[in-house]
Design a protein around this motif. Structure first.
Motif, mmCIF file in Angstrom:
data_model
loop_
_atom_site.group_PDB
_atom_site.id
_atom_site.type_symbol
_atom_site.label_atom_id
_atom_site.label_comp_id
_atom_site.label_asym_id
_atom_site.label_seq_id
_atom_site.Cartn_x
_atom_site.Cartn_y
_atom_site.Cartn_z
ATOM 1 N N GLN A 123 8.830 -2.370 -3.443
ATOM 2 C CA GLN A 123 8.998 -1.180 -2.609
ATOM 3 C C GLN A 123 7.613 -0.773 -2.112
ATOM 4 N N GLY A 124 7.262 -1.186 -0.920
ATOM 5 C CA GLY A 124 5.913 -0.934 -0.420
ATOM 6 C C GLY A 124 5.025 -2.143 -0.655
ATOM 7 N N SER A 125 3.739 -1.965 -0.449
ATOM 8 C CA SER A 125 2.803 -3.085 -0.581
ATOM 9 C C SER A 125 2.282 -3.211 -2.008
ATOM 10 N N PHE A 126 1.838 -4.415 -2.331
ATOM 11 C CA PHE A 126 1.200 -4.651 -3.634
ATOM 12 C C PHE A 126 -0.089 -3.847 -3.730
ATOM 13 N N SER A 127 -0.808 -3.742 -2.630
ATOM 14 C CA SER A 127 -2.053 -2.975 -2.611
ATOM 15 C C SER A 127 -1.800 -1.521 -2.988
ATOM 16 N N ASP A 128 -0.784 -0.907 -2.382
ATOM 17 C CA ASP A 128 -0.479 0.495 -2.703
ATOM 18 C C ASP A 128 -0.073 0.650 -4.163
ATOM 19 N N LEU A 129 0.662 -0.332 -4.675
ATOM 20 C CA LEU A 129 1.106 -0.279 -6.067
ATOM 21 C C LEU A 129 -0.077 -0.352 -7.021
ATOM 22 N N LEU A 176 -3.460 -0.179 -6.437
ATOM 23 C CA LEU A 176 -4.606 0.708 -6.232
ATOM 24 C C LEU A 176 -4.282 2.181 -6.433
ATOM 25 N N GLN A 177 -3.101 2.449 -6.980
ATOM 26 C CA GLN A 177 -2.877 3.797 -7.512
ATOM 27 C C GLN A 177 -3.935 4.132 -8.558
ATOM 28 N N ILE A 178 -4.515 3.070 -9.143
ATOM 29 C CA ILE A 178 -5.457 3.252 -10.240
ATOM 30 C C ILE A 178 -6.639 4.135 -9.852
ATOM 31 N N ASN A 179 -7.107 4.027 -8.608
ATOM 32 C CA ASN A 179 -8.253 4.869 -8.247
ATOM 33 C C ASN A 179 -7.868 6.066 -7.378
ATOM 34 N N GLN A 180 -6.569 6.357 -7.346
ATOM 35 C CA GLN A 180 -6.093 7.520 -6.598
ATOM 36 C C GLN A 180 -5.600 8.630 -7.522
ATOM 37 N N ASN A 181 -5.552 8.347 -8.800
ATOM 38 C CA ASN A 181 -4.966 9.297 -9.751
ATOM 39 C C ASN A 181 -5.894 9.553 -10.929
ATOM 40 N N GLU A 182 -5.840 10.779 -11.413
ATOM 41 C CA GLU A 182 -6.535 11.109 -12.659
ATOM 42 C C GLU A 182 -5.863 10.349 -13.806
#
Length: 696
Positions: free
Chosen positions: A653-659, A661-667
């Protein structure tokens, strides 16, 4: 082997050692691929030697600190498991050679009883954190950097962000602007500063390194507040882990990533990573590294000085007054960094009544003693003299730094240890006035990789070979003009000429004779070199490169009797690249276990990073099945989207990149850790199913 493990109190360390023993057994049974096993043992400080069937064990001593008890334990370990010798390194470690692989878990367990570790002394990890040996007693220091070096070591040991990087990562702390820990050749170098408000911080340098292509670090922070030090380093390491080269290990250091994408881009990416790191501020406990225990007595017996002339030289070159008034620091010049274990034990007996219970290993393979009273200096000198450890000239022209070279290293091309001894003897016998010269440094490596730091020497040599007709002879590349300027500024030595190894003595004579004759009084070697220019020295030394005048002796390397044969093994300084699909998926399962374990313990940030590595390893495995071997983690993410997600071959559901790279978008919260871990587990399950479908 179960009995030795039960003596350890730290369950994490115990598990490390149990895992190593299990992996060794699995390797012996053919269940682990050789390349995978090599990577694993390197991260545990176990390094293959030039001699088949034995290992070098590197003992990681943060900022070179070792107590009397620890030194005695290491000496005993070397007797029981190794060659009865301790080798001091330029990264303030101690190495033991000729160790059986099967005995390394037991050896490690015994060392851990005295709080000594092997963990991450080698491999693609954060290597030993070095510091100026004088830290804590340096009259020039703004403050003691030892607690900061210790905190950095402690924070990154076993930290998931730096367990499987593309290459090693080196960090140093200098005690003052004199920069005696060489900040300019490190991935991250730190120099202590105090601002106008009296607050502590560090000047930060980034992206330096020696090796075959020396690159000097860039100054990236003039004043980084002390509580920002660890978060800053973690952000940089995260960028290096994600974007750094992984296939071509010759291009897999931080300095090459900066070359590739630019310094500003590296810093921009690091700023993005700050959201995801475990701590936004990390105050360091300044009392972590306490002052060592002083000798019980302040009264010392009168002794007769056996060699008054040498004693006076020793006082000038090896002794200095500490910032603590009434106490002195004393350097011990250790020839080629080797201390036989019996000598180490005898040394401790000499030191116990005279100096504080802490020794620091120096970057030029010597030792520093602390808190010596003036009245104790005669007794100390005589005690050291009986052990042949009282030579004057510490850190002068007469103190040559060298790596083990062909004595034990797989990558050694020619001998460096014997050459170092010969050059030191030449200086003492022919140029004795230079034993007071701290301006010029000689450093030797057995190959171009600069473990002996020839790339920052005023006069450097690295091992090589030359062809003369159909024969090969050992040679050295002569390097000139390197060294420390200060406050983060350094110079990389320049390649001038290659000559037969046995002519290194004549190279040194020609340079020193020319320097004595043509350099005005007070001129530094750097100024002399710059004034004359590289071509001048090429012409000066070129006659020594003439191969038409070779003698039979020049086909025999230093310290050898047989005719030279060039033999280079597989280097292990950099770890390895593993491209086996099944192994990668197995590793993903292992990392999933680590993620779950960290989550259970409440270590949200660690659980998230382990989960990130599950995504990367699983995606890499599937890409390999298509013949795609991306050289960076960022490349893996991009290629997986292109070859699996965009084609509909892998349902997301969506791109692998978005999945990923949540790592550097969230506390790193508990909520995000739980969600990210579940997504990683689902992705791993789909990847395994996809792989099984492909092989059926």
């Amino acid at each position: 082997m179960q009995s030795f493990r039960t003596e350890l109190e730290n369950p994490i360390v115990e598990q490390d050692i149990i895992d190593l023993e299990k992996k060794i057994r699995a390797f012996r049974e053919g269940k682990i691929h050789d390349e995978k096993f090599r990577s694993l043992r390197l991260a545990r400080g176990v390094y293959g030697q030039r001699q088949p069937g034995v290992q070098m064990v590197r003992i990681k001593l943060p900022f070179g600190k070792v107590t009397f008890k620890q030194l005695l334990k290491i000496a005993d370990i070397s007797d029981e498991y190794g060659s009865r010798n301790l080798h001091l390194t330029t990264r303030q470690d101690i190495q033991i050679h000729y160790v059986s692989l099967d005995r390394t878990p037991e050896l490690w367990a015994k060392l851990e009883q005295d709080d000594i570790t092997l963990r991450e002394a080698c491999g693609n990890t954060v290597r030993n954190v070095t510091a100026s040996p004088t830290a804590g007693i340096d009259p020039l220091e703004p403050f003691d950097v030892s607690p900061y070096a210790h905190a950095t070591f402690e924070y990154f040991l076993r930290n998931p962000v730096c367990q499987e990087m593309g290459r090693k990562f080196k960090i140093s702390f200098s005690s003052s602007d004199a920069d005696t820990a060489f900040s300019y050749i490190h991935d991250i170098g730190a120099i202590p500063k105090v601002n106008a408000n009296g607050e502590r911080g560090f000047k930060i340098l980034l992206g330096g390194g020696l090796g075959a292509q020396p690159i000097l670090a860039s100054i990236v922070e003039e004043f980084l507040p002390e509580d920002q030090l660890i978060p800053y380093i973690e952000a940089i390491i995260r960028v290096f882990d994600r974007y750094g080269e992984r296939n071509n290990r010759n291009k897999a250091r931080m300095k090459y990533l900066i070359q590739k994408i630019g310094l500003e881009e590296v810093l921009r990416l690091a700023k993005i990573e700050r959201t995801a790191i475990k701590v936004k501020s990390y105050p360091v406990n300044r009392d972590t590294v306490a002052l060592p225990a002083l000798p019980a007595t302040a009264e010392y017996p009168a002794v007769e000085i056996s060699n008054p002339f040498r004693y006076e030289q020793w006082l000038v070159t090896n002794v200095f007054e500490q910032k603590q008034k009434g106490f002195y620091g004393v350097y011990i010049k250790v020839p080629v960094g080797d201390i036989p274990s019996d000598t180490a034990r005898a040394l401790v007996k000499v030191l116990e009544p005279l100096v504080a219970n802490e020794i620091r290993i120096t970057q030029n393979q010597g030792l520093l003693l602390k808190f010596v009273r003036k009245e104790a200096l005669p007794a100390l000198y005589e005690g050291l003299a009986k052990l042949e450890l009282a030579a004057p000239g510490f850190d002068t022209l007469a103190d040559v730094t060298t790596c083990p070279g062909t004595d034990t290293c797989n990558l050694g091309i020619s001998n460096s240890m014997t050459m170092a001894r010969v050059l030191e003897d030449l200086i003492f016998n022919e140029y004795e006035e230079f034993i007071f010269n701290r301006d010029i440094k000689i450093k030797i490596s057995g190959c171009m990789n600069s473990c002996g730091q020839h790339g920052l020497a005023h006069i450097g040599f690295h091992g090589s070979s030359l062809k003369a007709g159909t024969k090969v002879l050992p040679s050295v590349q002569v390097m000139l003009g390197g060294g420390t300027v200060g406050d983060g500024v350094g110079r990389a030595a320049e390649r001038v000429v290659k000559v037969p190894s046995k002519r290194a003595t004549d190279v040194l004579r020609k340079i020193l004779d020319d320097y004595k004759e043509f350099s005005p009084e007070g001129e530094t070697f750097h100024a002399y070199y710059d004034r004359q220019g590289k071509d001048y020295f090429y012409r000066l030394l070129k006659p020594l490169a003439d191969l038409t005048t070779l003698t039979d002796d020049e086909f025999v390397d230093w310290g050898h009797q047989e005719t030279y044969v060039s033999a280079i093994g597989v280097g292990e300084c950099a770890g390895v690249v593993i491209d086996l699909v099944a192994t990668l998926l197995f590793e993903s399962e292992e990392k999933m276990g680590w993620a779950n374990g960290s989550f259970t313990q409440g270590d949200w940030s660690d659980a998230i990073y382990h989960s990130y590595n599950v995504f990367i390893s699983s995606a890499k495995a599937l890409l390999l099945d298509k013949g795609t071997n991306s050289s960076t983690q960022a490349g893996i993410i991009k290629e997986f989207d292109a070859q699996f997600v965009a084609t509909g071959e892998f349902d997301l559901q969506g791109s692998f990149s978005d999945l990923v790279l949540q790592i550097n978008q969230n506390e790193p919260s508990a909520e995000f850790a739980a969600a990210y871990l579940a997504q990683a587990e689902e992705f791993l399950g789909k990847s395994k199913a996809q792989r099984e479908a492909l092989v059926q």
